[in-house]
Design a protein around this motif. Structure first.
Motif, PDB file in Angstrom:
ATOM      1  N   ASP A 153     -16.967  16.499   3.338  1.00 16.89           N
ATOM      2  CA  ASP A 153     -16.406  17.821   3.050  1.00 16.89           C
ATOM      3  C   ASP A 153     -15.103  18.016   3.820  1.00 16.89           C
ATOM      4  OD1 ASP A 153     -18.416  18.528   1.321  1.00 16.89           O
ATOM      5  OD2 ASP A 153     -19.538  19.718   2.786  1.00 16.89           O
ATOM      6  N   LEU A 154     -15.077  17.546   5.067  1.00  9.37           N
ATOM      7  CA  LEU A 154     -13.875  17.676   5.885  1.00  9.37           C
ATOM      8  C   LEU A 154     -12.745  16.818   5.327  1.00  9.37           C
ATOM      9  CD1 LEU A 154     -12.347  18.751   8.256  1.00  9.37           C
ATOM     10  CD2 LEU A 154     -13.489  17.072   9.730  1.00  9.37           C
ATOM     11  N   VAL A 155     -13.064  15.632   4.833  1.00  8.81           N
ATOM     12  CA  VAL A 155     -12.039  14.779   4.215  1.00  8.81           C
ATOM     13  C   VAL A 155     -11.402  15.507   3.027  1.00  8.81           C
ATOM     14  CG1 VAL A 155     -11.623  12.629   2.959  1.00  8.81           C
ATOM     15  CG2 VAL A 155     -13.117  12.626   4.962  1.00  8.81           C
ATOM     16  N   GLU A 156     -12.219  16.174   2.237  1.00  8.95           N
ATOM     17  CA  GLU A 156     -11.680  16.923   1.105  1.00  8.95           C
ATOM     18  C   GLU A 156     -10.784  18.067   1.563  1.00  8.95           C
ATOM     19  OE1 GLU A 156     -15.072  18.022  -1.290  1.00  8.95           O
ATOM     20  OE2 GLU A 156     -14.804  16.239  -2.541  1.00  8.95           O
ATOM     21  N   ARG A 157     -11.144  18.694   2.681  1.00 11.30           N
ATOM     22  CA  ARG A 157     -10.306  19.782   3.196  1.00 11.30           C
ATOM     23  C   ARG A 157      -8.970  19.254   3.727  1.00 11.30           C
ATOM     24  NH1 ARG A 157     -15.412  21.923   4.416  1.00 11.30           N
ATOM     25  NH2 ARG A 157     -15.541  21.027   6.506  1.00 11.30           N
TER      26      ARG A 157
ATOM     27  N   GLY B 238      -2.924  19.198   2.049  1.00 11.34           N
ATOM     28  CA  GLY B 238      -1.729  18.446   1.695  1.00 11.34           C
ATOM     29  C   GLY B 238      -1.495  17.202   2.518  1.00 11.34           C
ATOM     30  N   LEU B 239      -2.501  16.780   3.288  1.00  7.92           N
ATOM     31  CA  LEU B 239      -2.355  15.581   4.107  1.00  7.92           C
ATOM     32  C   LEU B 239      -2.609  14.323   3.278  1.00  7.92           C
ATOM     33  CD1 LEU B 239      -4.212  16.682   7.357  1.00  7.92           C
ATOM     34  CD2 LEU B 239      -1.759  16.611   6.961  1.00  7.92           C
ATOM     35  N   ALA B 240      -1.960  13.254   3.663  1.00  7.92           N
ATOM     36  CA  ALA B 240      -2.286  11.943   3.113  1.00  7.92           C
ATOM     37  C   ALA B 240      -3.414  11.368   3.959  1.00  7.92           C
ATOM     38  CB  ALA B 240      -1.062  11.024   3.163  1.00  7.92           C
TER      39      ALA B 240
ATOM     40  N   LEU C 131       0.853  -1.194   0.000  1.00 10.35           N
ATOM     41  CA  LEU C 131       0.000   0.000   0.000  1.00 10.35           C
ATOM     42  C   LEU C 131       0.882   1.235   0.000  1.00 10.35           C
ATOM     43  CD1 LEU C 131      -2.973   1.065   0.226  1.00 10.35           C
ATOM     44  CD2 LEU C 131      -2.566   1.260   2.683  1.00 10.35           C
ATOM     45  N   GLU C 132       0.487   2.229  -0.805  1.00 10.00           N
ATOM     46  CA  GLU C 132       1.161   3.518  -0.814  1.00 10.00           C
ATOM     47  C   GLU C 132       0.125   4.625  -0.732  1.00 10.00           C
ATOM     48  OE1 GLU C 132       3.643   4.144  -4.185  1.00 10.00           O
ATOM     49  OE2 GLU C 132       5.157   2.651  -3.597  1.00 10.00           O
ATOM     50  N   VAL C 133       0.472   5.681  -0.023  1.00 11.70           N
ATOM     51  CA  VAL C 133      -0.397   6.864   0.014  1.00 11.70           C
ATOM     52  C   VAL C 133       0.496   8.089   0.004  1.00 11.70           C
ATOM     53  CG1 VAL C 133      -0.571   6.749   2.540  1.00 11.70           C
ATOM     54  CG2 VAL C 133      -2.227   8.079   1.245  1.00 11.70           C
ATOM     55  N   HIS C 134       0.156   9.046  -0.877  1.00  9.13           N
ATOM     56  CA  HIS C 134       0.969  10.244  -1.070  1.00  9.13           C
ATOM     57  C   HIS C 134       0.328  11.455  -0.396  1.00  9.13           C
ATOM     58  CE1 HIS C 134       2.332   7.562  -4.279  1.00  9.13           C
ATOM     59  NE2 HIS C 134       3.439   8.289  -4.365  1.00  9.13           N
ATOM     60  N   ALA C 135       1.119  12.497  -0.233  1.00  8.92           N
ATOM     61  CA  ALA C 135       0.621  13.752   0.310  1.00  8.92           C
ATOM     62  C   ALA C 135      -0.453  14.310  -0.618  1.00  8.92           C
ATOM     63  CB  ALA C 135       1.763  14.755   0.455  1.00  8.92           C
ATOM     64  N   GLY C 136      -1.536  14.820  -0.038  1.00  9.37           N
ATOM     65  CA  GLY C 136      -2.612  15.384  -0.834  1.00  9.37           C
ATOM     66  C   GLY C 136      -3.416  14.347  -1.586  1.00  9.37           C
ATOM     67  N   GLU C 137      -3.453  13.120  -1.057  1.00 10.17           N
ATOM     68  CA  GLU C 137      -4.178  12.027  -1.714  1.00 10.17           C
ATOM     69  C   GLU C 137      -5.058  11.300  -0.706  1.00 10.17           C
ATOM     70  OE1 GLU C 137      -3.098   8.273  -4.614  1.00 10.17           O
ATOM     71  OE2 GLU C 137      -1.870   8.536  -2.806  1.00 10.17           O
TER      72      GLU C 137
ATOM     73  N   ASP D  97      -9.236   9.311  -4.304  1.00 11.74           N
ATOM     74  CA  ASP D  97      -8.448   9.416  -5.532  1.00 11.74           C
ATOM     75  C   ASP D  97      -8.115   8.027  -6.067  1.00 11.74           C
ATOM     76  OD1 ASP D  97      -7.997  12.375  -5.569  1.00 11.74           O
ATOM     77  OD2 ASP D  97      -7.041  11.928  -3.651  1.00 11.74           O
ATOM     78  N   ARG D  98      -7.780   7.124  -5.149  1.00  7.70           N
ATOM     79  CA  ARG D  98      -7.505   5.737  -5.515  1.00  7.70           C
ATOM     80  C   ARG D  98      -8.190   4.809  -4.535  1.00  7.70           C
ATOM     81  NH1 ARG D  98      -2.615   3.615  -5.016  1.00  7.70           N
ATOM     82  NH2 ARG D  98      -1.799   5.233  -3.639  1.00  7.70           N
ATOM     83  N   VAL D  99      -8.429   3.585  -4.990  1.00  6.15           N
ATOM     84  CA  VAL D  99      -9.051   2.566  -4.145  1.00  6.15           C
ATOM     85  C   VAL D  99      -8.127   1.352  -4.084  1.00  6.15           C
ATOM     86  CG1 VAL D  99     -11.046   1.054  -3.811  1.00  6.15           C
ATOM     87  CG2 VAL D  99     -11.359   3.336  -4.803  1.00  6.15           C
ATOM     88  N   ALA D 100      -7.858   0.888  -2.856  1.00  2.00           N
ATOM     89  CA  ALA D 100      -7.084  -0.331  -2.653  1.00  2.00           C
ATOM     90  C   ALA D 100      -8.031  -1.385  -2.087  1.00  2.00           C
ATOM     91  CB  ALA D 100      -5.930  -0.080  -1.686  1.00  2.00           C
ATOM     92  N   VAL D 101      -8.107  -2.519  -2.751  1.00  2.00           N
ATOM     93  CA  VAL D 101      -9.026  -3.577  -2.344  1.00  2.00           C
ATOM     94  C   VAL D 101      -8.263  -4.697  -1.650  1.00  2.00           C
ATOM     95  CG1 VAL D 101     -10.706  -5.298  -3.111  1.00  2.00           C
ATOM     96  CG2 VAL D 101     -10.588  -3.067  -4.256  1.00  2.00           C
TER      97      VAL D 101
END
Length: 259
Positions: free
Chosen positions: A184-188, A193-195, A27-33, A211-215
Motif C-alpha cells: 500500500d505504501l509503494v502505491e502511495r 509522483g515518485l519513481a 533501464l529507465e524509470v519515470h516519475a509516478g512509475e 507498472d513495468r517489469v525489467a528482467v
C-alpha cells in the motif's frame, strides 16, 4: 507520464576481477512509475542497485538523471541527485524511537540543541501523509512489527525529498498483513509522483504494484514487460531463460482442462 525518465541507465557494465557482473544493462524509470527489477539469484540485481546507489561505481556505460548525464562514484552523489535506497537490513536502530530513526544523521537543532518538538511534529506529519499506522512516534523501533519497521525505513528515505526510491526486497520475510501494508505504501509513493524501483522475488507483489517489469539474467537485460498485458508465465520464462518450466506447464494443463 513524462517522456524524459527520472533515471536512465545506458549500457551499464560492471566487472569484479574475472567476473563480469553486468553487461550493457539498460533501464529507465519515470516519475509516478513502479518498475520491478526481477531475476534469479546471481542475475545482477544487487550489483545494479549498488551501482545506482554509488556503492559499486560502474566500469562502462552512462547514467542520466532527468535527461542529463551524471556521474555516480559514491553514495553521497546519489543523495545529492535525489536517489534514496532502502536495503533489506533497513539500517534501523532498535534502541531509538521512531523519531530518532527518522532523523538519524539529519537531526534538527535549535540554538545548538536538538529540536525534539519540531522533529516529532514533522515525524507525525510525514507518517500521516503516507497513511502509516504507528502506535506512537516515541515507541522504540524494537517494539514494532516487521511491516511497521519497513514502512518507517521507507518513510525515512523520503525526508531528503528524493525523486527516485529503490526498495530492495521490501516484503521479504513479512506476513500477509504486513506485506499488504508495505505494498500500500509503494502505491502511495507512486501517487506522490515518485519513481520507484522495486527489487523482488515475489511475483504476487510484482503483479500487485508494478507498472513495468525489467528482467535481468546472467547480468544482462532479458526483457521489459508491461505488467498489465504480460502473464506471470512470460516473466518466469524470461527469468529462467527457458520456455518450459513448472509454471508454464501448470498453465498449459489449465488451458487443456478448459478445452
Amino acid at each position: 507520464m513524462s517522456a524524459t525518465p527520472v533515471l536512465a541507465l545506458r549500457g551499464i557494465s560492471k566487472r569484479f576481477g574475472a567476473v563480469q557482473a553486468l553487461t550493457e544493462v539498460e533501464l529507465e524509470v519515470h516519475a509516478g512509475e513502479v518498475v520491478a527489477l526481477v531475476g534469479d539469484n546471481g542475475a545482477g540485481k544487487s550489483t545494479l542497485v549498488k551501482a545506482i546507489a554509488g556503492v559499486h561505481p560502474v566500469d562502462g556505460g552512462a547514467i542520466e538523471w532527468r535527461g542529463a548525464p551524471v556521474r555516480i562514484d559514491k553514495p553521497h552523489d546519489t543523495q545529492e541527485l535525489g536517489i534514496a535506497t532502502v536495503y533489506q537490513d533497513l539500517a534501523l536502530c532498535d534502541n531509538l524511537d521512531v523519531v530518532g530513526n527518522l532523523f538519524l544523521g539529519r537531526e534538527l537543532r535549535r540554538y545548538a540543541v536538538l529540536d525534539e518538538v519540531e522533529m516529532e511534529r514533522r515525524s507525525r506529519e510525514l507518517l500521516t501523509t503516507l497513511s502509516i499506522r504507528i502506535p506512537s512516534v516515541r515507541i522504540p523501533i524494537a517494539s514494532l512489527s516487521g511491516g511497521q519497521r519497513q514502512t518507517v525505513a521507507i518513510a525515512r528515505s523520503l525526508l531528503g525529498d528524493p525523486g527516485l526510491v529503490i526498495l530492495d526486497e521490501p516484503t521479504a520475510a513479512l506476513g500477509v498483513e504486513q506485506t499488504a501494508q508495505v505494498l500500500d505504501l509503494v502505491e502511495r509513493l507512486r501517487e506522490r509522483g515518485l519513481a520507484v524501483i522495486l527489487i523482488s522475488h515475489n511475483m504476487a507483489d510484482v503483479k500487485a504494484v508494478a507498472d513495468r517489469v525489467a528482467v535481468l539474467r546472467l547480468g544482462r537485460n532479458n526483457g521489459f514487460f508491461p505488467m498489465a498485458t504480460t502473464s506471470q508465465e512470460e516473466i518466469v520464462s524470461a527469468i529462467t531463460g527457458a520456455t518450459d518450466n513448472a509454471v508454464t506447464r501448470r498453465a498449459a494443463r489449465g488451458e487443456e482442462a478448459v478445452r
